[in-house]
Design an enzyme around this catalytic site. Structure first.
Site, mmCIF file in Angstrom:
data_model
loop_
_atom_site.group_PDB
_atom_site.id
_atom_site.type_symbol
_atom_site.label_atom_id
_atom_site.label_comp_id
_atom_site.label_asym_id
_atom_site.label_seq_id
_atom_site.Cartn_x
_atom_site.Cartn_y
_atom_site.Cartn_z
ATOM 1 N N ARG A 63 0.813 -1.226 0.000
ATOM 2 C CA ARG A 63 0.000 0.000 0.000
ATOM 3 C C ARG A 63 0.845 1.274 0.000
ATOM 4 N NH1 ARG A 63 -1.051 -3.906 2.357
ATOM 5 N NH2 ARG A 63 -3.030 -4.990 2.322
ATOM 6 N N THR A 64 1.765 1.361 0.946
ATOM 7 C CA THR A 64 2.484 2.620 1.146
ATOM 8 C C THR A 64 3.378 2.930 -0.058
ATOM 9 O OG1 THR A 64 2.504 2.009 3.478
ATOM 10 C CG2 THR A 64 3.838 3.898 2.843
ATOM 11 N N LYS A 91 25.066 -5.744 -1.349
ATOM 12 C CA LYS A 91 26.533 -5.872 -1.426
ATOM 13 C C LYS A 91 27.192 -5.291 -0.188
ATOM 14 C CE LYS A 91 26.184 -4.820 -6.338
ATOM 15 N NZ LYS A 91 26.498 -3.725 -7.278
ATOM 16 N N ARG A 113 11.212 3.608 4.207
ATOM 17 C CA ARG A 113 10.762 2.617 5.200
ATOM 18 C C ARG A 113 11.975 1.801 5.615
ATOM 19 N NH1 ARG A 113 5.540 -1.289 4.765
ATOM 20 N NH2 ARG A 113 4.583 0.698 5.341
ATOM 21 N N HIS A 141 4.427 5.499 11.846
ATOM 22 C CA HIS A 141 4.008 5.370 10.445
ATOM 23 C C HIS A 141 3.059 6.556 10.218
ATOM 24 C CE1 HIS A 141 2.917 3.852 6.634
ATOM 25 N NE2 HIS A 141 2.541 2.613 6.940
HETATM 26 N N1 CP Z 1 -0.488 -0.354 6.022
HETATM 27 C C1 CP Z 1 0.706 -0.489 5.405
HETATM 28 O O1 CP Z 1 1.705 0.160 5.727
HETATM 29 O O2 CP Z 1 0.687 -1.430 4.408
HETATM 30 P P1 CP Z 1 1.943 -1.830 3.516
HETATM 31 O O3 CP Z 1 2.916 -2.551 4.410
HETATM 32 O O4 CP Z 1 1.368 -2.718 2.445
HETATM 33 O O5 CP Z 1 2.557 -0.575 2.975
#
Ligand code: CP
Length: 318
Positions: A63-64, A91, A113, A141
């Site tokens: 999603r993100t 590497k 992330r 998040h």
């Molecule tokens: N909710 C969320 O962060 O989903 P993803 O891990 O798919 O990005």
């Protein structure tokens, strides 16, 4: 500072703990305008033409990552994805050198992330592009917190005064933390529930209601936000078994009946259907889970626009 003077231009988005309520409101208001663009046949606008965005993901995401990519592209920016499993990280290249390499290419925004808490803060101290935290370990998040607030406001018309139940694996959940900091500032009454082993200590000081019985959190709730059990982050068994968890804490129709009749069901995804949430709840008419995904795109468009362009009028024609 009044709302008209709030600006996120040039700011890193590291978490909601340190974000002002007025800044969050600016994002939510801007996301409402962005949602109109998503609903068009032709979604592309030139607002961010000439800007470049790198998605740097050290952990998996559907999603993100995808919504940041589409958000940038819909607004006319150039977007590049770096999946670390296909990068020089394998590497042995360090996080610092990876960030500096990206910086040298002149990008404007790094969406990152990482499995380490504080990684986004480290990135913001290390390189000059704007950093947007797309999840750092169990810390925050922020874009998920903002899209959850946007969704609640869409369905309920407000956040202030609502009873929001957050249920499940709070200990490992960056979503829970961003929800807690954001919703508190917006005036919600927050109740959390889960096994004692999955309830972190900071909750006691955060002014929120903590329950070991999920039924107590659900009682007359306006919103039920169900969290994923993060089996991949659990180094040792923190509850006896999946079946036991589903039996005692899983959100099913019988438990949901304790909440208000018009209660909203949310889940950040991905779901463990049948574990933390029953399939007939996840796909019920009370569920906003699909809408959360769409709203995630609108919120990420708003954030990219605000950090890169500030509060100018949105150029919405191609
Ligand atoms: N909710 C969320 O962060 O989903 P993803 O891990 O798919 O990005």
């Amino acid at each position: 500072m009044n709302k008209g003077q709030v600006s996120l231009r040039g700011k890193n988005i590291l978490g909601l703990e340190n974000m002002l309520a007025s800044e969050m409101e600016l994002v939510l208001d801007t996301a409402k305008e962005m949602k109109h663009i998503i609903d068009r046949d032709i979604k592309k606008v030139p607002t961010l033409r000439g800007k470049s965005i790198i998605n740097l993901f050290f952990e998996p995401s559907t999603r993100t990552r995808t919504s940041f990519e589409l958000a940038g592209k819909y607004l006319g920016a150039d977007v590049v994805n770096i999946t670390t499993s296909a990068s020089s990280v394998v590497k042995g290249e360090s996080l610092r050198d990876t960030l500096m390499t990206v910086e040298a290419m002149g990008v404007d925004v790094i969406v990152m992330r990482h499995e380490a808490e504080g990684a986004a803060q480290y990135a913001s101290n290390t390189v000059s592009p704007i950093i947007i935290n797309a999840g750092d370990g169990a810390h925050e998040h922020p874009t998920q917190g903002l899209l959850d607030m946007f969704t609640i406001r869409q369905y309920k018309g407000r956040i202030e005064g609502l009873k929001v139940a957050i249920v499940g694996d709070i200990l490992h959940s960056r979503v829970a933390r961003s929800n807690i900091w954001g919703l508190k500032k917006m005036g919600a009454e927050i109740h959390v529930a889960g096994p004692q082993t999955l309830l972190p200590r900071f909750l006691d000081q955060a002014g929120i209601h903590v329950h070991n019985r999920v039924e107590d959190a659900l009682d007359e709730a306006d919103v039920v936000n169900v969290l994923r059990i993060q089996l991949e982050r659990q180094k040792k068994g923190l509850f006896p078994s999946a079946r036991e968890y589903a039996r005692i804490f899983g959100i099913n129709q019988a438990r949901l009946a304790l909440a208000k009749p018009d209660a909203l069901i949310m889940h950040p995804g991905p779901m463990n259907r049948g574990l933390e949430i029953a399939p007939d709840v996840a796909y019920s008419e009370k569920s906003a889970i699909q809408e959360q995904v769409k709203n995630g795109l609108a919120v990420r468009m708003a954030l990219l626009y605000l950090v890169l362009m500030g509060g100018k009028n949105i150029e919405t024609t191609a």
